[in-house]
Design a protein around this motif. Sequence first.
Motif, PDB file in Angstrom:
ATOM      1  N   LYS B 253       3.738  -9.607  20.058  1.00 49.14           N
ATOM      2  CA  LYS B 253       3.539  -8.761  21.241  1.00 49.14           C
ATOM      3  C   LYS B 253       2.581  -9.466  22.195  1.00 49.14           C
ATOM      4  CE  LYS B 253       2.806  -4.762  23.574  1.00 49.14           C
ATOM      5  NZ  LYS B 253       2.253  -5.392  24.769  1.00 49.14           N
ATOM      6  N   ASN B 256      -1.492  -7.923  26.154  1.00 46.04           N
ATOM      7  CA  ASN B 256      -2.347  -7.010  25.398  1.00 46.04           C
ATOM      8  C   ASN B 256      -3.745  -6.851  25.976  1.00 46.04           C
ATOM      9  OD1 ASN B 256      -0.211  -6.929  23.590  1.00 46.04           O
ATOM     10  ND2 ASN B 256      -0.954  -8.734  22.547  1.00 46.04           N
ATOM     11  N   SER B 272       3.081  -0.861  29.725  1.00 49.00           N
ATOM     12  CA  SER B 272       2.792  -1.270  28.350  1.00 49.00           C
ATOM     13  C   SER B 272       1.983  -0.174  27.660  1.00 49.00           C
ATOM     14  CB  SER B 272       1.979  -2.565  28.404  1.00 49.00           C
ATOM     15  OG  SER B 272       1.440  -2.841  27.160  1.00 49.00           O
ATOM     16  N   TYR B 275      -2.282  -1.742  23.154  1.00 51.46           N
ATOM     17  CA  TYR B 275      -2.076  -2.693  22.065  1.00 51.46           C
ATOM     18  C   TYR B 275      -2.514  -2.096  20.732  1.00 51.46           C
ATOM     19  CZ  TYR B 275      -2.542  -7.216  19.624  1.00 51.46           C
ATOM     20  OH  TYR B 275      -2.436  -8.264  18.744  1.00 51.46           O
ATOM     21  N   TYR B 278       0.408  -0.501  19.161  1.00 47.22           N
ATOM     22  CA  TYR B 278       1.321  -1.517  18.638  1.00 47.22           C
ATOM     23  C   TYR B 278       0.787  -2.063  17.311  1.00 47.22           C
ATOM     24  CZ  TYR B 278       4.442  -1.863  22.678  1.00 47.22           C
ATOM     25  OH  TYR B 278       5.379  -1.597  23.637  1.00 47.22           O
ATOM     26  N   GLU B 289       2.793  -8.759  12.081  1.00 48.36           N
ATOM     27  CA  GLU B 289       2.407  -9.264  13.398  1.00 48.36           C
ATOM     28  C   GLU B 289       2.199 -10.770  13.373  1.00 48.36           C
ATOM     29  OE1 GLU B 289      -1.207  -7.819  15.278  1.00 48.36           O
ATOM     30  OE2 GLU B 289      -0.535  -8.584  17.210  1.00 48.36           O
TER      31      GLU B 289
END
Lengths: 711, 711
Positions: B253, B256, B272, B275, B278, B289
């Motif tokens: 990703k 961020n 977005s 973060y 996410y 990740e």
Amino acid sequence: MIHSATRPKTDLSRFLNPRGVAVVGVSGDPTRIGGQALRLLTDFGYQGRIYPVNPKYPEVRGLPCYPELAAVPQPCDVALIALSAPHVAGTIEQCGKAGIPFALVLSSGFSEVGAEGKALQERLVAAARKASVRVVGPNCLGILNLKDNARIGFGGTSQLTTLKPGPMAMVTQSGGFGFGVVSAAAYYGLGCNYAISSGNEADLTLLDWVADLIERPEVEIVVAFMEAIDDGRRLLELGERALKLGKPILAWKVGNTAVGSQAATSHSARMSSGYELYRAAFRRGGLVEIRDVDDLIDISKVFLIRKLPAGNRVGVLTLSGGAGVLLADRCVEHGLELPALSDATRDKLSKTLVSFASFNNPIDATAHGYNDNFASYGKAVRLVLADPNIDQVVARVPRGKAAGPWSENLLETLRGTCKPLILNWPTAPDDNGQVLAYLEQHGVPCILGAGRAVHAMAALTDFARKRDAYLKAGKRPLRRAIAPQPLELPPTRCTLGEYRSKQLLARYGVPVVNERLLQPAAIEALASCPLAFPVAVKIESPDVPHKTEAGAVRLDIRDLAGLKLAARDVVAAARRHKPDARIDGVLVQEMASGVEVIVGAVNDPCFGPTVAFGLGGIFTELLKDVTHRFAPFDADTARGMIAEVKGAALLHGYRGRPALDVAALADVLARVSLLITDHVNRISEIDVNPLFVRESGVVAADALIIVKGES
Amino acid sequence: MIHSATRPKTDLSRFLNPRGVAVVGVSGDPTRIGGQALRLLTDFGYQGRIYPVNPKYPEVRGLPCYPELAAVPQPCDVALIALSAPHVAGTIEQCGKAGIPFALVLSSGFSEVGAEGKALQERLVAAARKASVRVVGPNCLGILNLKDNARIGFGGTSQLTTLKPGPMAMVTQSGGFGFGVVSAAAYYGLGCNYAISSGNEADLTLLDWVADLIERPEVEIVVAFMEAIDDGRRLLELGERALKLGKPILAWKVGNTAVGSQAATSHSARMSSGYELYRAAFRRGGLVEIRDVDDLIDISKVFLIRKLPAGNRVGVLTLSGGAGVLLADRCVEHGLELPALSDATRDKLSKTLVSFASFNNPIDATAHGYNDNFASYGKAVRLVLADPNIDQVVARVPRGKAAGPWSENLLETLRGTCKPLILNWPTAPDDNGQVLAYLEQHGVPCILGAGRAVHAMAALTDFARKRDAYLKAGKRPLRRAIAPQPLELPPTRCTLGEYRSKQLLARYGVPVVNERLLQPAAIEALASCPLAFPVAVKIESPDVPHKTEAGAVRLDIRDLAGLKLAARDVVAAARRHKPDARIDGVLVQEMASGVEVIVGAVNDPCFGPTVAFGLGGIFTELLKDVTHRFAPFDADTARGMIAEVKGAALLHGYRGRPALDVAALADVLARVSLLITDHVNRISEIDVNPLFVRESGVVAADALIIVKGES
């Protein structure tokens, strides 16, 4: 250990590049160490003389073989010793007699294998001292001087033809590991002029070599792979020297975790200092901490740009949005800024790139950059480099045939700027590999991982910042808040009681709570309290260091009757805790309050006197939010120290509360640093816990000092 | 968005491997997109039919050219569209008429370039819906099916002959970046069967492709490079599916950070999500990740061992102490354990290795391992792998000629074990490169950096742990602490006052402080206080959300006179703050105390209802020590959530204080998760701040709920 000279007394040039090498314990058998050592000299272009030494052979591999060192012709600068451990000390004696100044001992079987080996190593050291022979090893792989083709040692990695000279130098306490890294670095285009496996460091240490190498003009980067060093102060001095010279020392420390340390100890029989102190050292001077091979390669390449950024403001240029966002993320994580470009630059960019390109930083030229063979993208890089808001640039490399001419133009651009440019390679290293090689050969690093590129950039920026500050300020003399004070300390190792400890702190000007040490009988006889209520009542006994746990503390006493009762209680508690406890009295002190901080000082065996600071309770114990400095230091340094902990916000008026007296706190930190430094031979530990920080002033509510015996 | 199906309704197999592709807007000029697209199909081994479409030409590069899609023979599964943006929607209509189910739109000039482009994209979507055509793009690089040699798209990286098929699949929202990564992966030996550039995602999204790819037997690892997704719940479901299938989704990703997000937004015109959410998602299910190219390659290689470790206990084997210490350091940093070996193993090792080898973990066979061509070292690896205390092994590879036979024996050993083995390569990749290639081809990853090797091992271990837990527990039904409760909420968006907010929380069983909402006149008339002193007095007004800042709060009121005075004060303060403030009354509440925690809930546009937890004040505000879960959940999940924050120690009897009621806290977290989930269409935010945690029970002292308007 403190304030040893940073340079070894001996000029080690002829150790690195000897006119002649005697191979003692030589063998014609290449599977033996003495055989490998000979082959490394004969087969890799060494230009000096080679003297095999072994009474068993008249000649080895076509070279005349000498029965003993005394028979070896001069000049012979190095004796390379591949004998079994018990024969080494005698051979070093012979070096002295033969006038050979340097011995390189490959043999193992010394301090790394227990008591017997340790005794052999002591004999080796004694022989070397007596004969004035400087020694590398034992238990090492030797020295690789790739610049002069002198491979003095043994081992498989040393035989690789792919090793190549270059501006790096490495000293490693683990030869096998370190030489492997040298070979990996060569593969990634980074040459190494010297690599030294320091082994057991019976004589010459890792830091001796760092001190030597950093001064050599052919060395621009020194890598030090260490498990433990014995003189942290010298490391700090070398870091400062590195800063002055503008060359980084890449410090790679292993053995940092509980398990890791255990392994380091059993491996090297040396105690490891706490990793926190090493890290505190690595943050200073020209030291750059690295943690893996990639770090070493990336950071070295970025330093070899030979340009230091003036600040942390980065311009990011890409041909694809995703890459720009990734690079921007990593910059922000590393504390690098992406400022807006100047209006003038934006204006010029808008005439250069397509209208839907992004002129914000990160600048995305979009895939339309491909349409003019990157002419506009090249121009954009030049414009951003020239922007006064930008200190350095990271850009994605375009791919395809036109990247060749683009990269040539780029080198033109770079001749006109003193700002570093780092490139992020977008595809496989073999896609357009000749462009990659061309750029890297011309000092423009092309790093595959965006995160790796930015990490290296951040290391360079940090070094540049430290160097700027150093060059501006110079070596500032210490401003002492107080002259050295004589102290009366007990002659043998002991823990001083709270009252006594605070008296010593007070001698150095540390404010302590208002308190009286009274005998139990005197308290019983009191007609009024000599202090303002409320007070705390504690036992004062060298035999009850943990008063609270022993139940020998009473807090918040509000009247005289309560005081008398409390005094009886704490004496009784101490007696229950330890029937024969020596009782120095009962400590009566005014209750204090404020924000709790902890000031600690330790006389570390490696780094000497150091001071630690953290906020009380949770911050120090739970969050390990602690910072360290090397004593002595003044209040300016202490302020930097305070600013480093996360909890510092609590001192600066958190949640609308008034700001606290950080100046007074900094003063105390500096004074504690003077106290432990002035009495470094007698004080091994100081705890001020808690120190209360208030709107005006600070006050030490409890303290403990550990005295070490007179030596 | 919640609970969408994880699989797209359409079978996308023929999109990935079409029987025929029509190239609309084809050109013979390879510098044009339509020319590149044709060449990618003709020159790279595509086995299906190729139908150039362009009314201008009778034929292109020897292929008959069709004037329009209607004229293209069947079967034709994909229309590859390289027309200017205004012509795309009409072409998709034609796909529908011609029975072509899939369109891949390379063209840019859509939502990425502003309002006009956005309108064109809306037309494209409408046409696709109407014609039942599924679309990839626009503004993308296309699809690479390397398994079947179908390269359907354009771009320089797509033309690399070094790309190779393999068990990886990639979906990327940035085609240029992602395809570059595919080429880098190939260079490092990691093949990729499918790579999809999802572009503007007018129809098929990144998650649609992840859902498709994860099910394919020829795909073992899915990489998703994302700037933003629009359905976080589907990501979670896919993560669960990945866990079930035992295949990881490597989630990468970007966008961020503040600066990063800005760039992401301007690039993709999509908002977005934070973060943190996410990352909370990436910690769940089969999501792993990754943050850079190296991660992707290392972690993929380690998964391709195709063995999952039963636990986190690692055996480390080396031939040099330095490497062992480094590996041990990194293991401990990653939460991997280095347990002692069993006595039986130590006993066998002592008969295998030299006496001064280290049999502690890390096991250092020392350089003497070289003396028997690694026979003993190979045996040591086998012994450690077999040790019941060890779940997986990381070992340094020996170098030199004998490493070849050693590696062959190693593969024999591995056939007999279900434990993963990861190798750490000691030198350059070209030193003994054929051994490296041999090992990697046989599923034994050889990673250069020790830290990288251990990082990948930790990722595998974490996946294995999550998979074990999932397979054991299955999909546990949610245990609701309370059934859905009807609530009366105002019809339009507003912030509810403290009293009202707590009433709603109480409806869901959250304990709140004892309090009364009284009119000012009623307070003046009180003869006795209806609550136990001390009390707090606060204004209750929808127009004064920040009561403390407005001066409209009085604490610790101890008698009736004080209460009346305080009531007058807070009303006056509210009036001063906002003269026309609506005043619902004066809130009188019993003072509460305990350890302060914060429970927050947000209905996130991407992830739906989520609950955040942290300790009060410093922990949440200063240290960002906060954890997240996706609602709804039960107390078991909440307990895990509580355990995750560093400050949790304060709840468990820190510094000898009594342990607090974590069960009651977990219950409240679960109830808040039910409240926001049951009323997800009407509640956008819940703040319980502070919630006091006590030895027995918890109590909400203040709260705030934001209602969204009826839609």
